[in-house]
Design a protein around this motif. Structure first.
Motif, short mmCIF file in Angstrom:
data_model
loop_
_atom_site.label_atom_id
_atom_site.label_comp_id
_atom_site.label_asym_id
_atom_site.label_seq_id
_atom_site.Cartn_x
_atom_site.Cartn_y
_atom_site.Cartn_z
N ASP A 569 0.82 -1.21 0.00
CA ASP A 569 0.00 0.00 0.00
C ASP A 569 0.85 1.26 0.00
N ILE A 570 1.95 1.21 0.74
CA ILE A 570 2.87 2.35 0.82
C ILE A 570 4.29 1.81 0.75
N GLY A 571 5.11 2.44 -0.08
CA GLY A 571 6.53 2.12 -0.16
C GLY A 571 7.34 3.32 0.27
N VAL A 572 8.29 3.11 1.17
CA VAL A 572 9.11 4.20 1.71
C VAL A 572 10.57 3.97 1.30
N VAL A 573 11.20 5.01 0.75
CA VAL A 573 12.65 4.97 0.49
C VAL A 573 13.27 6.06 1.34
N GLY A 607 -1.89 3.59 -4.17
CA GLY A 607 -1.06 3.67 -2.97
C GLY A 607 -0.08 4.83 -3.08
N TRP A 608 0.87 4.86 -2.14
CA TRP A 608 1.79 6.00 -2.05
C TRP A 608 3.25 5.57 -2.05
N ALA A 609 4.06 6.32 -2.78
CA ALA A 609 5.51 6.25 -2.67
C ALA A 609 5.95 7.41 -1.78
N VAL A 610 6.61 7.10 -0.67
CA VAL A 610 7.10 8.14 0.25
C VAL A 610 8.61 8.24 0.04
N GLY A 649 0.39 18.55 -3.95
CA GLY A 649 0.95 17.33 -3.40
C GLY A 649 1.11 17.38 -1.89
N SER A 650 1.36 16.20 -1.31
CA SER A 650 1.54 16.07 0.14
C SER A 650 3.01 15.88 0.48
N ALA A 651 3.41 16.41 1.63
CA ALA A 651 4.80 16.30 2.06
C ALA A 651 4.88 16.39 3.58
N ALA A 652 6.00 15.93 4.11
CA ALA A 652 6.33 16.15 5.52
C ALA A 652 7.64 16.91 5.56
N ILE A 653 7.69 17.99 6.33
CA ILE A 653 8.88 18.84 6.36
C ILE A 653 9.28 19.15 7.80
N TYR A 654 10.54 19.50 7.95
CA TYR A 654 11.06 19.98 9.24
C TYR A 654 11.20 21.48 9.13
N LEU A 700 -0.62 9.46 5.58
CA LEU A 700 -1.21 9.10 4.29
C LEU A 700 -2.10 7.87 4.43
N TRP A 701 -1.75 6.97 5.35
CA TRP A 701 -2.60 5.80 5.55
C TRP A 701 -3.94 6.20 6.14
#
Length: 871
Positions: A569-573, A607-610, A649-654, A700-701
Motif C-alpha cells: 500500500d505504501i513504499g518508503v525509500v 497507494g503512495w511512494a514516500v 501534493g503532500s509532504a512532511a517537512i522539518y 497518508l494511511w
C-alpha cells in the motif's frame, strides 16, 4: 562456459515488477565471449534442426524468425541460452516467454534471465540450456528428448493438481494473493487475519465430521437411506466367511469396493458368479479391511458437484475404453488412444493416459479377449470398471440437463452430510428424469472431489467450478489482504520501520513487522536475526493474527529472490547512499537506485511512494512511479517540495523546529522535535528524517495527527525499542553509545551528534566489513579520526573473504590520513575489548561502539551496567 550461480526470483524484482517468477543465471562465457554465433561454423543450422519451433521467437526483430535472423547476424551465447531455456520449457508443456540477457561490468560474464512456471523445472532448464548450447557449438549429439521428458516429470512433481490449480487461478484472476504452504496442495489465500486455507478441494470451512461420514461409505449410505435418499442395496463385510450370506441377501450381479477407497481402486463391477465374487473380495481387501457389496445397478455413471449447497456442475463419466477398427489389437488401440494430445501423465493434461492393470485384464478376460485380440470394427471395449478420470476415463458435461428434482436431491445431500464442497456419484439411466422415477441411486458422496471433469470435459461446455469456491471463501465485502507498508533505503530503514509499527500498534491494530534484528508481532520477537528478505516478509503475511504489516526490505533480499509480497500500500525509500557497492553487480548509486525502486514498483496504483526529497536518487524514482507520490524533507524550501506542493501534493517537512505536514498551501504541525525522544532533543538530523518518513506514511494511511503525535512522544529510543540505533548507556563515570552505523553516511550522522556531546575524551571502537570496497572502508576510518580522540579497532568478524590484517591495514591508513599521530589500539577479541574499555575509561569520557564491532554489544554492555548498579 561456466555457470557461476542460479537464483530463483519469486517476487517483484529488478528485472520485472510484473513477471514475478524468474530464473537469474550468472554465466561466464569464457572463450565464447570472443565467438558470437556468426563465427561458429554451422551453429545456426544445427540449432534450427534441433529446435525448429524457435522460429516463433520474434526477438528484437519483432517478427517470426527474428531470433534465427539474429543468430545469422551474430549474437552472444548468453542470448542464445536464454531462448533455449524458454523453448525447452515450452516443449515440455510450460509455455512462458519472458527473457533478458545483460552483460555485467565484468567482461564475458552475463546475467541470463528467463521466466519459469515450476521452480525446479526452471533451474533444470537453466542447466540444460548451457549443455545444449555447448553440444551445438561442438557439433556433438545431444538427447533433447531426455531433457523434455525430465522437465515434464519435474513439472508434474512440482505443479499444483488441476483442482487446486483452478482455485488458485481463479483467486489470481480476482487479485487475491496466495501462498503455497507445503510441497503438496495446502494453500493460503489472502494475507494475515484475512487469510483462508484450503487443500485440494477441502477448505477451512469443510466440516471434519462430514469428511469422516463421507469417508465411511457404509455410514453415508445409512444416513442417506434414513433421509429417504435412494441408495443401492448392499452390506459391508470384513471376512470372506460372510461372503455367501451377502450374496444370498443381495443377489447377483454385484459391485465390490473397499469401504474407504478412492479413485476406483479395488473396485469390481458386474460380478455374476461365486468364483468371481471371491476374486473381487480379495482384490478389494488389498485396499481396505472392510468391503462394501452392493447390487449392480445398470445405467450410466454421473458425478454431480455441489458447492456451498448449490449444484454447480454435472458430468457423465465414461470408463476408459477403445473402439475397434477390425485391424488393430487391444494394445495397439490403447497406444493409439494414449497418443491423444489431451492425455498426459497423471493430472498434467485434460485426460490421463490409460494404463493396463488387473482391472483391465479382468474385463478383457470376461469377453475372452487379451491385449493381442483384434477388435471388430465399431465394437466398444471397456478397459476399466470405474469411470474415474484418474484411470483414463472421459467426461461429458450434462449440467444443463439435470432435472430440478435431482438438483434438489443433490443440494439436500450436501446439507445432510454437511460438506461445503461435495461430489455425488449417481448411477442412473439419465439425469433428465427424477431418480425416483428412473430407478437411479446414489453410490457415494465424496469430500474433496476432483474438478478436472468439470473444468475440461471431453465433450460439452467447460464449467468454471472454481468460481463458486472463491465466492464461498470470499463473499462480497470480505477483505483478502492486510495493509502493507514496505520500507527500504540505505540508512534508517530499521528505525523507520519500528516507528511506523509503533504508530500502528498505538492505534489499536495488531502489527507484524520485520527488521534487521528480528521478526516481531506486536511486542513479541518471534525470530532473531537479519529478517529483511522475502522469507521473513512471507512469515508475517502467513500469520493469521497479523492485521497490519510493516516490512523492512533490504537490497540483499531483493537481489537474491525478489520481494516477498506482490503488492504493498505504501513504499518508503529513506535515502540512497553509498553502501554495498561493488557487490552483486551493484557498482554505482544508479545501480542501487534500480534495486530500491523495486519496492516502489510494487506499490498499488492508488497507494503512495514516500520519498526523500533531499536525495536526488530518491527523487529520480518518482519519475517512473506508477502510484501517488509524497515527499519528506529537512528543508521546506527544497525546490522539489515547493514544486510538488504547488501542484497540491503532500509532504512532511522539518520547519522551525516542528515536524509538519504540508499539503498544497496549508500546513499542519504535528509535533515539536524537542518533544520527540527519538530525535535526542532535535540534535540528530538522521533521526528527524526517520520521524518525517514515518509520520508522512502513517498520515497518508489515514491516522489522525493527534494519534501520530502521541505515538511519536511515546517511542523511546532504547535497546528495547531501537536496538543498535543510538543506544546510550549511562555508567556512573562515563557513557557508552552503541550504534550499528556501517557506512560513511551513518558515520557522519554519528559525528554530527557527537559534536553536541561534551566529554573529557571521545573514544571510538570501529571495524570494517570485508565485502565493501577499499575506499568505503577507508572513508569510515577517516570520519572516525575526525570524531574520536582515540580509536580501538576490533576486527573480530565480518571478514567476508578478506584477511583480517588487510582490513585493519586499510582502517589504519584512513585514520593516518587525517591524524598521523593518533593513538590506535588493535584488540580483535570483542569480549576482552569491551572489558578493557570499561576498565580504562576516564571520568567524563564518551565511548562509541560502531558497526556492531562488539559481538552482542548491547547485551554485554547491559550486563556491565547491571553489575555497576548492583542489579
Amino acid at each position: 562456459m561456466k555457470i557461476l550461480g542460479i537464483q530463483v526470483l519469486r517476487g517483484p524484482n529488478i528485472w520485472s515488477v510484473n513477471r514475478k517468477k524468474l530464473i537469474q543465471m550468472r554465466l561466464d562465457l569464457e572463450d565464447m565471449e570472443q565467438r558470437p554465433t556468426n563465427l561458429i561454423d554451422g551453429f545456426g543450422d544445427r540449432l534450427e534442426k534441433m529446435m525448429p519451433s524457435l522460429f516463433t521467437h520474434r526477438c528484437s526483430k519483432g517478427e517470426p524468425g527474428g531470433f534465427f535472423a539474429r543468430i545469422k547476424e551474430g549474437t552472444w551465447m548468453g542470448h542464445v541460452i536464454e531462448h533455449i531455456a524458454l523453448e525447452i520449457q515450452t516443449l515440455a508443456g510450460m509455455d512462458t516467454g519472458f527473457g533478458r540477457t545483460r552483460q555485467t561490468k565484468t567482461e564475458g560474464i552475463y546475467n541470463v534471465v528467463f521466466s519459469y512456471l515450476e521452480e525446479k523445472a526452471g533451474i533444470y532448464a537453466a542447466e540444460a540450456s548451457v549443455k545444449i548450447a555447448e553440444a551445438l557449438i561442438g557439433n556433438l549429439d545431444y538427447d533433447l528428448e531426455f531433457d523434455i521428458h525430465r522437465l515434464r516429470e519435474l513439472r508434474q512433481m512440482e505443479r499444483l493438481g488441476p483442482s487446486t490449480g483452478s482455485i488458485v487461478d481463479e483467486a489470481i484472476a480476482r487479485d487475491i494473493p496466495w501462498i503455497r504452504l507445503n510441497k503438496s496442495s495446502l494453500i493460503q489465500l489472502g494475507y494475515g487475519k484475512n487469510q483462508v486455507r484450503f487443500r485440494a478441494t477441502m477448505t477451512e470451512k469443510t466440516n471434519s465430521i462430514a469428511v469422516d461420514i463421507a469417508g465411511d461409505k457404509d455410514e453415508t449410505k445409512r444416513i442417506l437411506k434414513d433421509s429417504a435418499i435412494p441408495v443401492a442395496n448392499g452390506v459391508t463385510i470384513s471376512d470372506i466367511s460372510e461372503l455367501d450370506d451377502a450374496i444370498e441377501r443381495i443377489g447377483f450381479p454385484l459391485v465390490f469396493k473397499p469401504l474407504d477407497g478412492n479413485h476406483g481402486k479395488g473396485a469390481s463391477i458386474n460380478v455374476k458368479t461365486p468364483e468371481a465374487a471371491k476374486l473381487a473380495f480379495e482384490h478389494a481387501k488389498q485396499y481396505s479391511r472392510r468391503i462394501i457389496i452392493e447390487s449392480f445397478i445398470t445405467g450410466y455413471d454421473f458425478r454431480i458437484l455441489v458447492i456451498d449447497n448449490k449444484m454447480v456442475a454435472a458430468a457423465l463419466r465414461v470408463p476408459a475404453h477403445v473402439t475397434g477398427n477390425g485391424t488393430a489389437t487391444v494394445q495397439q488401440l490403447i497406444d493409439k488412444e494414449n497418443e491423444d494430445p489431451r492425455r498426459g501423465y497423471g493430472h498434467e493434461n485434460v485426460l490421463t493416459e490409460i494404463l493396463v492393470d488387473r482391472d483391465t485384464l479382468d474385463l478383457l478376460s470376461k469377453k475372452n479377449y487379451t491385449l493381442e485380440t483384434v477388435v471388430p470394427n465399431g465394437e466398444l471395449v471397456y478397459l476399466k470398471s470405474t469411470a474415474n478420470l484418474s484411470t483414463g476415463g472421459t467426461s461429458i458435461d450434462v449440467t444443463d440437463l439435470v432435472h430440478p428434482q435431482n438438483i434438489f436431491i443433490s443440494e439436500r445431500i450436501s446439507r445432510i452430510i454437511g460438506l461445503d464442497i461435495c461430489g455425488i456419484d449417481v448411477m442412473a439411466q439419465n439425469l433428465t428424469q427424477p431418480l425416483t422415477e428412473n430407478g437411479g441411486v446414489i453410490l457415494e458422496v465424496n469430500a474433496a472431489p476432483g474438478f478436472r471433469m468439470h473444468l475440461a470435459p471431453s465433450e460439452g461446455l467447460p464449467r468454471n467450478v472454481a468460481a463458486p469456491v472463491i465466492d464461498m471463501l470470499y463473499p462480497p465485502g470480505k477483505a483478502n489482504r492486510i495493509p502493507i507498508i514496505a520500507v527500504t533505503g540505505t540508512n534508517g530503514k530499521t528505525t523507520t520501520t519500528r516507528l511506523i509499527a509503533h504508530i500502528v500498534k498505538s492505534n489499536g491494530t495488531r502489527v507484524g513487522f520485520t527488521t534487521s534484528d528480528g521478526i516481531y508481532v506486536q511486542n513479541t520477537m518471534l525470530m532473531k536475526g537479519d529478517t529483511t528478505g522475502p522469507v521473513s516478509a512471507e512469515f508475517i503475511l502467513r500469520d493469521p493474527t497479523v492485521e497490519f504489516a510493516v516490512l523492512e526490505t533490504a537490497r540483499g533480499g531483493i537481489l537474491r529472490a525478489g520481494l516477498g509480497f506482490k503488492r504493498c500500500d505504501i513504499g518508503v525509500v529513506t535515502n540512497i547512499q553509498e553502501d554495498h557497492l561493488g557487490i552483486a553487480d551493484i557498482h554505482s548509486l544508479k545501480d542501487l537506485t534500480r534495486v530500491k525502486a523495486v519496492v516502489i514498483g510494487a506499490v498499488k496504483r492508488d497507494g503512495w511512494a514516500v520519498l526523500n526529497a533531499d536525495n536526488k536518487y530518491c527523487v529520480k524514482i518518482a519519475e517512473t512511479a506508477d502510484c501517488k507520490v509524497a515527499y519528506f524533507s529537512m528543508d521546506e524550501n527544497n525546490p522539489v517540495i515547493v514544486e510538488h506542493c504547488k501542484k497540491g501534493g503532500s509532504a512532511a517537512i522539518y520547519e522551525n523546529g516542528y515536524i509538519t505536514i504540508k499539503k498544497g498551501d496549508w500546513k499542519i504541525r504535528v509535533d515539536k522535535v524537542t518533544h520527540i525522544p527519538l530525535t535526542f532533543g532535535g540534535s540528530v538530523d538522521f533521526m528527524i528524517q526517520n520521524v518525517l518518513a514515518a509520520t508522512l506514511s502513517t498520515f497518508l494511511w489515514g491516522y489522525k495527527i493527534e494519534d501520530i503525535r502521541m505515538s511519536l512522544e511515546t517511542f523511546i529510543p532504547s535497546a528495547a525499542q531501537t536496538p543498535g540505533r543510538m543506544n546510550i548507556f549511562k555508567f556512573k563515570e562515563f557513557k557508552i553509545l552503541v550504534d550499528f552505523a556501517h557506512n560513511a553516511n551513518g558515520f557522519n550522522g554519528i559525528k554530527d551528534y557527537l559534536k553536541t556531546i561534551e566529554a573529557t575524551e571521545h573514544i571510538g571502537v570501529i571495524s570494517g566489513t570485508g565485502d565493501r570496497r577499499d575506499e568505503d572502508i577507508r572513508e569510515t576510518a577517516r570520519i572516525s579520526a575526525q570524531m574520536f580522540d582515540k580509536i580501538i579497532i576490533c576486527q573480530e568478524k565480518y571478514l567476508r573473504g578478506r584477511q583480517q590484517q588487510d582490513i585493519i591495514d586499510i582502517l589504519i591508513s584512513g585514520i593516518r590520513e587525517v591524524k598521523p599521530d593518533m593513538e590506535v589500539i588493535i584488540n580483535n577479541d570483542s569480549s576482552d575489548c569491551l572489558k578493557f574499555l570499561i576498565a580504562t575509561a576516564k571520568s567524563g569520557s564518551f565511548i562509541t561502539i560502531l558497526s556492531d564491532t562488539i559481538d552482542s554489544a548491547i547485551e554485554k554492555v547491559t550486563e556491565y551496567l547491571d553489575k555497576e548498579f548492583g542489579i
